[in-house]
Design a protein around this motif. Sequence first.
Motif, PDB file in Angstrom:
ATOM      1  N   PRO A 178      -5.207  -8.533  -6.108  1.00 25.02           N
ATOM      2  CA  PRO A 178      -4.868  -9.950  -5.885  1.00 25.02           C
ATOM      3  C   PRO A 178      -3.549 -10.121  -5.116  1.00 25.02           C
ATOM      4  N   ASN A 179      -2.601  -9.198  -5.336  1.00 23.00           N
ATOM      5  CA  ASN A 179      -1.342  -9.282  -4.596  1.00 23.00           C
ATOM      6  C   ASN A 179      -1.555  -8.973  -3.113  1.00 23.00           C
ATOM      7  N   LEU A 180      -2.380  -7.962  -2.842  1.00 23.67           N
ATOM      8  CA  LEU A 180      -2.679  -7.630  -1.448  1.00 23.67           C
ATOM      9  C   LEU A 180      -3.424  -8.796  -0.794  1.00 23.67           C
TER      10      LEU A 180
ATOM     11  N   LEU B  46       0.826  -1.207   0.000  1.00 24.88           N
ATOM     12  CA  LEU B  46       0.000   0.000   0.000  1.00 24.88           C
ATOM     13  C   LEU B  46       0.864   1.263   0.000  1.00 24.88           C
ATOM     14  N   ILE B  47       1.945   1.233   0.764  1.00 27.39           N
ATOM     15  CA  ILE B  47       2.863   2.374   0.790  1.00 27.39           C
ATOM     16  C   ILE B  47       3.555   2.513  -0.567  1.00 27.39           C
ATOM     17  N   GLY B  48       3.974   1.393  -1.147  1.00 28.02           N
ATOM     18  CA  GLY B  48       4.590   1.431  -2.474  1.00 28.02           C
ATOM     19  C   GLY B  48       3.634   2.004  -3.514  1.00 28.02           C
ATOM     20  N   MET B  49       2.367   1.629  -3.394  1.00 25.37           N
ATOM     21  CA  MET B  49       1.356   2.154  -4.310  1.00 25.37           C
ATOM     22  C   MET B  49       1.237   3.672  -4.156  1.00 25.37           C
ATOM     23  N   GLY B  50       1.212   4.136  -2.925  1.00 25.19           N
ATOM     24  CA  GLY B  50       1.141   5.576  -2.665  1.00 25.19           C
ATOM     25  C   GLY B  50       2.370   6.307  -3.188  1.00 25.19           C
TER      26      GLY B  50
END
Lengths: 202, 202
Positions: free
Chosen positions: A191-193, A162-166
């Motif tokens: 799906p990865n989460l 989630l942090i990487g996505m942000g």
Amino acid sequence: MNTENEPAKRRGRRPGGQDTRTALIEAARTVFRESGYEGATVRTIATRAGVDAAMVNHWFGSKENLFAQAVLQLPFDPQELIATLLEGEVEHLGERIVRTFLTRWDETEGGVFPALVRSVAGHEQAGDVLKDFFLKQVFSRIVAKLNVDDKEFRATLCASQLIGMGMVRYVARFEPFATTDIETVVAAVAPNLQRYITGEIS
Amino acid sequence: MNTENEPAKRRGRRPGGQDTRTALIEAARTVFRESGYEGATVRTIATRAGVDAAMVNHWFGSKENLFAQAVLQLPFDPQELIATLLEGEVEHLGERIVRTFLTRWDETEGGVFPALVRSVAGHEQAGDVLKDFFLKQVFSRIVAKLNVDDKEFRATLCASQLIGMGMVRYVARFEPFATTDIETVVAAVAPNLQRYITGEIS
């Protein structure tokens, strides 16, 4: 008529009014950035906002909720968020989490996610603010409710995605990720989460 | 005897010597942090190091390689890295990538990953340095060699996971992720990276 624009009546700071709420949010952003989550106190935030500390309770209920609304710009209390996310089927939890965060952050151009990263990178309390939110308030609470092994490791794995996505969408702004529509990102990332939450990870 | 400690003979800056290399690396770290990857020039870095610009070529071959060694602390040229990673089976590419980065970064306590994030968060060129490395030098090159669709989106998805991993392990230091042994992290993260590289993402 024109009820949304009644400046004469609505303006001017009034104790306990919307101005107090706004002042508290602004003060909270500064104090959380300067002192980290643990270091920030309700009293310091209220003092900086020029209001009584009781106003924090009145408007936000808790420091945690003030943090969520001021810094993370979540439109809800973390506990409510967790309850809502956990309501549906467990196998679609990853999807609901990715969609919820993207939707809220996109509305505010990343909200204060970039400021959050800056505060994390620039301070002694490096990581405290991110840790408190993503780990303690969100993912640790989610995995705690599930029948899975390695709960804390799973929570940190979820936080990493989630942090990487942000980072990629709002801070570093990598294209095409930064401007891809929400549902395409959900299809790719969820799906990865989900695997981190309930899948085989060893 | 004691050949590793011959200070009298080895010390003092000599043009073209190891001291020049060290000075260039230190200067490069500062200049890349201040100006971002695109803004940093070989000339500026050489000037700050107090050596001739030709020394950059002599020691590093290119700005790209200087960046890799100074800022990312990779022990190799990105092009060599890509070639090596692509040597084995495609279905284990995610595993090789996660293991390679973790191994190198762990040896240097995250290397300058935290400084990299700080530089990204604090500057106008936000994201340039991260983008140039993770995207242009690493993941875009990897997906370019593969027979997959949505290459650029896949590259950014990969970057999101690798950057998130770096954030959680070295910057925010979430436990247990930060101190979990490399192979356990590889087992958890690599299949997710692999899905971004070659899996179904829509």
